[in-house]
Write an enzyme that holds these catalytic residues in place. Structure first.
Site, short mmCIF file in Angstrom:
data_model
loop_
_atom_site.label_atom_id
_atom_site.label_comp_id
_atom_site.label_asym_id
_atom_site.label_seq_id
_atom_site.Cartn_x
_atom_site.Cartn_y
_atom_site.Cartn_z
N VAL A 141 9.01 -6.80 4.88
CA VAL A 141 8.35 -7.92 4.20
C VAL A 141 9.02 -9.21 4.66
O VAL A 141 10.17 -9.47 4.33
CB VAL A 141 8.45 -7.77 2.66
CG1 VAL A 141 7.71 -8.91 1.98
CG2 VAL A 141 7.89 -6.43 2.22
N ILE A 142 8.30 -10.00 5.44
CA ILE A 142 8.82 -11.24 6.01
C ILE A 142 8.36 -12.43 5.18
O ILE A 142 7.21 -12.49 4.73
CB ILE A 142 8.40 -11.38 7.48
CG1 ILE A 142 9.11 -10.29 8.30
CG2 ILE A 142 8.71 -12.76 8.03
CD1 ILE A 142 8.77 -10.26 9.76
N HIS A 183 4.68 -14.85 -1.96
CA HIS A 183 3.96 -13.59 -1.79
C HIS A 183 4.89 -12.45 -1.37
O HIS A 183 4.76 -11.32 -1.85
CB HIS A 183 2.85 -13.77 -0.75
CG HIS A 183 2.02 -12.56 -0.51
ND1 HIS A 183 1.10 -12.10 -1.43
CD2 HIS A 183 1.97 -11.70 0.53
CE1 HIS A 183 0.52 -11.01 -0.96
NE2 HIS A 183 1.03 -10.75 0.23
N ARG A 189 17.70 -5.81 10.67
CA ARG A 189 17.82 -4.89 9.53
C ARG A 189 17.01 -3.60 9.71
O ARG A 189 16.73 -2.92 8.73
CB ARG A 189 17.38 -5.61 8.26
CG ARG A 189 18.30 -6.75 7.91
CD ARG A 189 17.84 -7.48 6.68
NE ARG A 189 18.71 -8.63 6.47
CZ ARG A 189 18.42 -9.66 5.71
NH1 ARG A 189 17.27 -9.69 5.05
NH2 ARG A 189 19.25 -10.66 5.58
N GLU A 204 4.95 -18.84 3.54
CA GLU A 204 4.93 -20.16 2.92
C GLU A 204 4.95 -20.09 1.39
O GLU A 204 5.28 -21.07 0.73
CB GLU A 204 3.66 -20.91 3.36
CG GLU A 204 3.58 -21.16 4.86
CD GLU A 204 4.67 -22.11 5.35
OE1 GLU A 204 4.93 -23.12 4.67
OE2 GLU A 204 5.26 -21.81 6.40
N THR A 205 4.58 -18.95 0.82
CA THR A 205 4.52 -18.80 -0.63
C THR A 205 5.52 -17.74 -1.07
O THR A 205 6.30 -17.24 -0.27
CB THR A 205 3.10 -18.36 -1.07
OG1 THR A 205 2.85 -17.05 -0.55
CG2 THR A 205 2.04 -19.32 -0.55
N ASP A 260 0.80 -1.23 0.00
CA ASP A 260 0.00 0.00 0.00
C ASP A 260 0.84 1.28 0.00
O ASP A 260 0.29 2.38 -0.09
CB ASP A 260 -0.92 0.01 1.23
CG ASP A 260 -1.70 -1.28 1.35
OD1 ASP A 260 -2.38 -1.65 0.37
OD2 ASP A 260 -1.62 -1.94 2.40
#
Length: 143
Positions: free
Chosen positions: A70-71, A77, A117, A74-75, A47
């Site tokens: 952004v962690i 994404h 980070r 499972e995909t 967003d």
């Protein structure tokens, strides 16, 4: 040279991490003699571009710093989110002729790596301030 005015767009997803990033970024801006004059918080990294665009349209800031985390899940994404956000942020910088710097950590990292980070925010603030100053110097030379 007057104080560099920064806008900051901060993703709330993984807020425990982006909160630390936001605080570090604001402190570093102050250390550099700049000012974070506007902040918009958005639900997630995906967003960020719409808020960056709104901030640039208003024209009250010299640059915008995008903060997100952004962690890995499972995909894939996380990769899609990070790549698309980064690409659109770069496009907006070119469209409006103002620096929009990337303080987004990830993709492909876990929570521990993300916490390590948080200084990405400081790097993004520093890049924004340097770029604003250097572009102004360049414009002044060409006059």
């Amino acid at each position: 040279m007057e104080k560099v005015k920064l806008g900051m767009v901060v993703a709330e997803f993984n807020r425990d991490i982006t909160y630390m990033m936001e605080i570090l970024g604001k402190e570093h801006a102050e250390f550099l003699g700049a000012e974070v004059s506007e902040v918009i918080r958005v639900p997630g990294t995906f967003d960020i571009p719409i808020a960056v665009k709104k901030m640039l349209e208003k024209g009250r800031v010299d640059a915008v710093v995008a903060i997100g985390c952004v962690i890995e899940g499972e995909t894939e994404h996380d990769e899609i989110v990070a790549q698309h956000a980064a690409r659109k942020i770069m496009d907006l910088s070119l469209e409006y002729g103002k620096p929009v710097t990337l303080g987004i950590s990830g993709p492909g990292m876990g929570r521990i790596a993300a916490t390590e980070r948080v200084d990405y925010a400081k790097r993004a603030v520093e890049a924004a301030v340097k770029l604003v100053k250097r572009l102004k110097e360049y414009d002044a030379e060409g006059s």
